[in-house]
Every structure is written in structure tokens, then in C-alpha cells.
Design a protein around this motif. Structure first.
Motif, PDB file in Angstrom:
ATOM      1  N   ALA A  53       0.830  -1.205   0.000  1.00 39.46           N
ATOM      2  CA  ALA A  53       0.000   0.000   0.000  1.00 39.46           C
ATOM      3  C   ALA A  53       0.871   1.263   0.000  1.00 39.46           C
ATOM      4  O   ALA A  53       0.600   2.215  -0.749  1.00 39.46           O
ATOM      5  N   GLU A  54       1.903   1.288   0.845  1.00 39.02           N
ATOM      6  CA  GLU A  54       2.815   2.431   0.862  1.00 39.02           C
ATOM      7  C   GLU A  54       3.545   2.560  -0.472  1.00 39.02           C
ATOM      8  O   GLU A  54       3.765   3.663  -0.980  1.00 39.02           O
ATOM      9  N   SER A  55       3.933   1.436  -1.043  1.00 36.52           N
ATOM     10  CA  SER A  55       4.611   1.443  -2.340  1.00 36.52           C
ATOM     11  C   SER A  55       3.723   2.041  -3.413  1.00 36.52           C
ATOM     12  O   SER A  55       4.159   2.879  -4.221  1.00 36.52           O
ATOM     13  N   GLU A  56       2.481   1.641  -3.431  1.00 35.33           N
ATOM     14  CA  GLU A  56       1.551   2.136  -4.449  1.00 35.33           C
ATOM     15  C   GLU A  56       1.317   3.635  -4.293  1.00 35.33           C
ATOM     16  O   GLU A  56       1.147   4.354  -5.281  1.00 35.33           O
ATOM     17  N   LEU A  57       1.308   4.123  -3.057  1.00 36.24           N
ATOM     18  CA  LEU A  57       1.124   5.551  -2.825  1.00 36.24           C
ATOM     19  C   LEU A  57       2.275   6.344  -3.437  1.00 36.24           C
ATOM     20  O   LEU A  57       2.071   7.390  -4.073  1.00 36.24           O
ATOM     21  N   LEU A  58       3.495   5.856  -3.262  1.00 38.94           N
ATOM     22  CA  LEU A  58       4.647   6.521  -3.853  1.00 38.94           C
ATOM     23  C   LEU A  58       4.596   6.484  -5.381  1.00 38.94           C
ATOM     24  O   LEU A  58       4.913   7.470  -6.055  1.00 38.94           O
ATOM     25  N   LEU A  59       4.185   5.360  -5.937  1.00 41.97           N
ATOM     26  CA  LEU A  59       4.090   5.254  -7.395  1.00 41.97           C
ATOM     27  C   LEU A  59       2.996   6.168  -7.932  1.00 41.97           C
ATOM     28  O   LEU A  59       3.127   6.752  -9.016  1.00 41.97           O
ATOM     29  N   GLN A  60       1.908   6.294  -7.183  1.00 44.09           N
ATOM     30  CA  GLN A  60       0.838   7.189  -7.607  1.00 44.09           C
ATOM     31  C   GLN A  60       1.339   8.632  -7.666  1.00 44.09           C
ATOM     32  O   GLN A  60       0.992   9.388  -8.577  1.00 44.09           O
ATOM     33  N   ALA A  61       2.173   9.003  -6.704  1.00 47.36           N
ATOM     34  CA  ALA A  61       2.744  10.345  -6.722  1.00 47.36           C
ATOM     35  C   ALA A  61       3.561  10.563  -7.991  1.00 47.36           C
ATOM     36  O   ALA A  61       3.480  11.617  -8.632  1.00 47.36           O
ATOM     37  N   ARG A  62       4.348   9.570  -8.364  1.00 52.35           N
ATOM     38  CA  ARG A  62       5.153   9.696  -9.589  1.00 52.35           C
ATOM     39  C   ARG A  62       4.262   9.761 -10.816  1.00 52.35           C
ATOM     40  O   ARG A  62       4.505  10.557 -11.727  1.00 52.35           O
ATOM     41  N   ARG A  63       3.220   8.964 -10.852  1.00 60.21           N
ATOM     42  CA  ARG A  63       2.336   8.961 -12.021  1.00 60.21           C
ATOM     43  C   ARG A  63       1.583  10.288 -12.160  1.00 60.21           C
ATOM     44  O   ARG A  63       1.168  10.665 -13.257  1.00 60.21           O
TER      45      ARG A  63
END
Length: 456
Positions: free
Chosen positions: A312-322
Motif C-alpha cells: 500500500a505504501e509502495s503504491e502511494l509513492l508510485l501514484q505520486a510519480r504517475r
């Protein structure tokens, strides 16, 4: 002529597939690029079958009417922009996944399949389609093939071209040609499949694609490292790659981009950092890999290294990049998004040069990058209603491309040439290169009907 064109198209297409209302067709006149001229199409057609695409091309050839192929129009180079009086050939209705084979590890799809839809479908079979452009929820496979698109995971898995095994293509005169294969390997004849990948619809209309798949990897974990300078972040990238690590993702966001993402989505990213580096691993033991990379980041001068604790934390960081490009667009309302790719060893010089260019022209230029590939996205933020600012934006954009070539790079890593970079393609490949590419174009499209005015 227009009436004859419409009548002939309607003979082989259902009524709902032929759009002529100018208020409707104008919506199909351009993609998402700035500073790219677009004309008014005579008609927009939305075929659902290969035979219907063939009918469109036979009609276009008979009447010598140009054809502009389109997918979801998420492109950033004007490659899908209409020309006056053309047929816009939108392939979004050809959106079927025809086959998924876990044994052969392939998918067979029509061009209008959305990238994310394919990824989810193959995931149900324990498979993985790696190319993942930031617009993956909207962009189509046909568009990805046309622009040879990349994405966040290319540092480990490669770009679209490496996953296209075979194609069915409708040529300018309406003939159907098959290229490539569905086998694991094959070297029969010239590699025409690779020729079509990245051709931006200028050689033929892709109507079916055989795509290679990989086994679905473990869930990736992401690490975020903060740096006091972009140079230190780029040094970390070099150390990671030199050390033989194979991250599934290695992305960089500069200070301007981080602040823009926070302003748009309140993501809580650290605004004191000059550069934020995201590294991910989808290996069986990602925590160990992240620890090793974290140590390299600290050695390069990272002020803080924070590994995500879970998916979940990983996906949040990737969402920020996207969200980076969308967030930068919100800064001033309009952006020019570059995609200059340089050798990884010269990444710091590229980012430092972009900063100097922004200062020179008095503009906000945010940079996010597929750092593991050396593929930068300098994004010029400007007010399109301000003529002087728009002029400075265009001049800064050109200086960024010149800088990329000076550093041994290329003017486009994944967005394509389209209208936006025609002049720069000629500079990069030289007069002999242009001559040979025009000869290839003439062989496939002797009347120059397919996507005229693009590339060169």
C-alpha cells in the motif's frame, strides 16, 4: 468531393461509424501536445473490423484522401493531429482481447485495447505485460505500438518494441499484411514488425498485435530517498546501475515536481528535498535489495532513505510519480513535455542544464525522469495566453533538445516525433538518415496518404 467521400465510406461502414458533424469531429483533431498545428478532418470513422479498416484505406487511396490513424489521443508530440480534409481513422472501437495463452506466454489483441485493461486481464492468468506508460489507464496498445512507448518499469523490463512479436497491418492501398510470429523466436526475413513499431501510423494501420508476456512477478516494494541536490541523486543512480542492481523501477522527481504533486493531491511528499529518488524491486526478497540500494543512496549523499513497509505504501509513492505530469500542468495551465533521453552517466549534466535553461528564460521547468534509463521529462510550465511566455517556452524546449543531443542523447525516448520534433529528427539522424527513412515511407505509402506531415 467531401460528399463523394462520405458516400463511399458509408457503403462499407455502419452509419454510426461515420461521423461528420463538425462539433463532433473537432474533438478528434488533436492529441495532448502543445504547439502542434491541427487541421479540420472531413470525417471521423470508427471501424470495428479489419474489413472495415480495409474499406477505409481502399476508399482513401481511390480518392487520394489523407488518413490520420488515432488511438486514445494521449500522445504528446502531435502524431495523432488531423490535417485539413483528412479521414481520421479512430481505432478505439477495435478493443477486443482475442487470446491469452499462458503456455505460449502471448496475448493477441486489437489496437483499441487499453493498456491497463490488458495488464489486468493477463494478470488473472498469472502473467504480466510490462510496458506501463503513465497514461496506462487511458492509452491504447495501438497507440503504444505507434509511438514505441515506454513507462516506469522499462529499466528492468524494456519498452513496447521488445514485446511486439507480430502484427497484422492494413497497408495504404487496403491490402492486409502479417509480420513477425507468435513463436518464442524467429528470424525469417527483414524485421518488419520492428519497423512498424514507432512508425506513428505513417506506414500502415495496425489491426492486430501478438504481444509477448512474462510470468507475473512478486509484488514490488518501493524505497524513497531524499537528496540535497539533483547531482547527488544522479550519482546514486550511477552507483546503483554500476553495482549490478536490477530495480524494477528507478524514478526521479525534482523539487519543482514534488511541490506540484503535493499542491495537486496533498501527497505529503518532502518539499525540502531537491530531488526524490524512487527505487523498486519485485524480486523474491525485495527488502534485502532495497537495503543494498538504500546504502548506495546514503553513500551518494541521501539525507533520508525511507523504504515502504508494504504494498500500500509502495503504491502511494508510485501514484505520486504517475501524477507528476498532471501536477506540473496545473502550475500554469499549459505544459510542453519533453522526453530527451541521455546516457545514464550524463544524467546530472542534463538536469543541471535544464535548470540553467529555466533560469535563462525565467520559466518554471519541472523534471521527472525514468532515471534508470536516462529518460528525462523536462516539463515547461507556462501561460498559453501570454504570448511572450509562450515564445520563451518554445525556445526553452528547443534548447533542452539541443542539450540532449550535445550530451550524446536522443530527442525522444518514448513520446515519438509527430509534428513537435520534426526539425529535430532531421538534426539527429542527418540527411542520409532522412533520405533512407523517406525511401521506406515511399515503399509502403507511395501516395503519402498515411499521417502526412509527421516525422519528416
Amino acid at each position: 468531393m467531401s460528399r463523394t467521400l462520405i458516400e463511399l465510406l458509408q457503403e462499407g461502414l455502419p452509419a454510426e461509424a461515420v461521423l461528420t458533424d463538425p462539433d463532433v469531429t473537432s474533438a478528434y483533431s488533436h492529441d495532448m501536445a502543445s504547439f502542434c498545428d491541427a487541421g479540420a478532418p472531413a470525417v471521423v470513422v470508427l471501424p470495428r473490423t479489419v474489413e472495415q479498416v480495409q474499406h477505409v484505406m481502399r476508399t482513401a487511396t481511390a480518392l487520394r484522401v489523407p488518413v490520420v490513424p488515432q488511438g486514445a489521443r494521449t500522445g504528446l508530440s502531435g502524431a495523432a493531429n488531423a490535417t485539413d480534409g483528412c479521414i481520421v481513422l479512430s481505432l478505439v472501437k477495435m478493443n477486443r482481447i482475442l487470446e491469452i495463452s499462458p503456455v505460449d506466454r502471448i496475448a493477441v489483441v486489437e489496437p483499441g485495447v487499453v493498456n491497463a485493461a490488458l495488464s489486468r486481464a493477463v494478470g488473472e492468468h498469472g502473467l504480466y505485460y510490462p510496458p506501463d506508460p503513465s497514461s496506462w489507464e487511458m492509452c491504447t496498445i495501438g497507440g503504444n505500438i505507434g509511438t514505441a512507448s515506454g513507462g516506469l518499469c522499462c529499466v528492468k523490463y524494456g519498452v513496447t518494441a521488445e514485446y511486439v512479436l507480430g502484427l497484422d497491418v492494413v497497408l495504404a492501398d487496403g491490402r492486409l499484411m502479417s509480420t513477425g510470429r507468435r513463436t518464442a523466436k524467429g528470424v525469417a526475413g527483414y524485421d518488419l514488425t520492428r519497423l512498424f513499431v514507432g512508425s506513428e501510423g505513417s506506414l500502415g494501420i495496425v489491426v492486430r498485435a501478438v504481444l509477448a508476456l512474462k510470468p507475473k512477478p512478486p509484488q514490488q516494494l518501493v524505497l524513497a530517498a531524499e537528496f540535497a541536490s539533483t547531482g547527488a541523486a544522479c550519482d546514486a543512480v550511477c552507483k546503483i546501475m554500476e553495482g549490478g542492481h536490477v530495480p524494477s523501477l528507478l524514478e526521479l522527481m525534482d523539487r519543482t515536481t514534488v511541490r506540484a504533486v503535493n499542491a495537486l493531491a496533498n501527497m505529503g511528499l518532502p518539499e525540502t528535498t531537491e530531488a526524490l529518488l524512487l527505487a523498486a524491486f519485485d524480486t523474491p526478497h525485495p527488502a534485502a535489495d532495497l537495503a543494498a540500494v538504500g546504502a548506495l543512496c546514503e553513500a551518494a549523499g541521501a539525507t533520508q532513505v525511507v523504504p515502504a513497509e508494504d504494498a500500500a505504501e509502495s503504491e502511494l509513492l508510485l501514484q505520486a510519480r504517475r501524477l507528476s505530469l498532471t501536477a506540473l500542468e496545473a502550475v500554469k495551465g499549459t505544459t510542453m513535455i519533453d522526453d530527451v533521453c541521455v546516457p545514464r552517466s550524463r544524467l546530472a549534466e542534463m538536469l543541471d542544464g535544464v535548470e540553467r535553461i529555466g533560469e535563462k528564460y525565467g520559466l518554471t521547468i519541472g523534471v521527472c525522469a525514468h532515471a534508470g534509463d536516462g529518460n528525462t521529462h523536462p516539463t515547461v510550465c507556462f501561460d498559453a495566453a501570454d504570448a511572450d511566455e509562450a515564445r520563451r517556452a518554445r525556445e526553452s524546449f528547443d534548447e533542452i533538445m539541443a542539450l540532449g543531443l550535445e550530451l550524446g542523447g536522443t530527442i525522444t525516448g518514448e513520446h515519438g516525433v509527430g509534428v513537435l520534433k520534426k526539425e529535430w529528427l532531421a538534426r539527429e539522424i542527418g540527411p542520409v538518415g532522412v533520405e533512407m527513412q523517406r525511401a521506406v515511407k515511399a515503399a509502403f505509402d507511395p501516395h503519402h496518404l498515411l499521417n502526412p506531415g509527421k516525422l519528416f
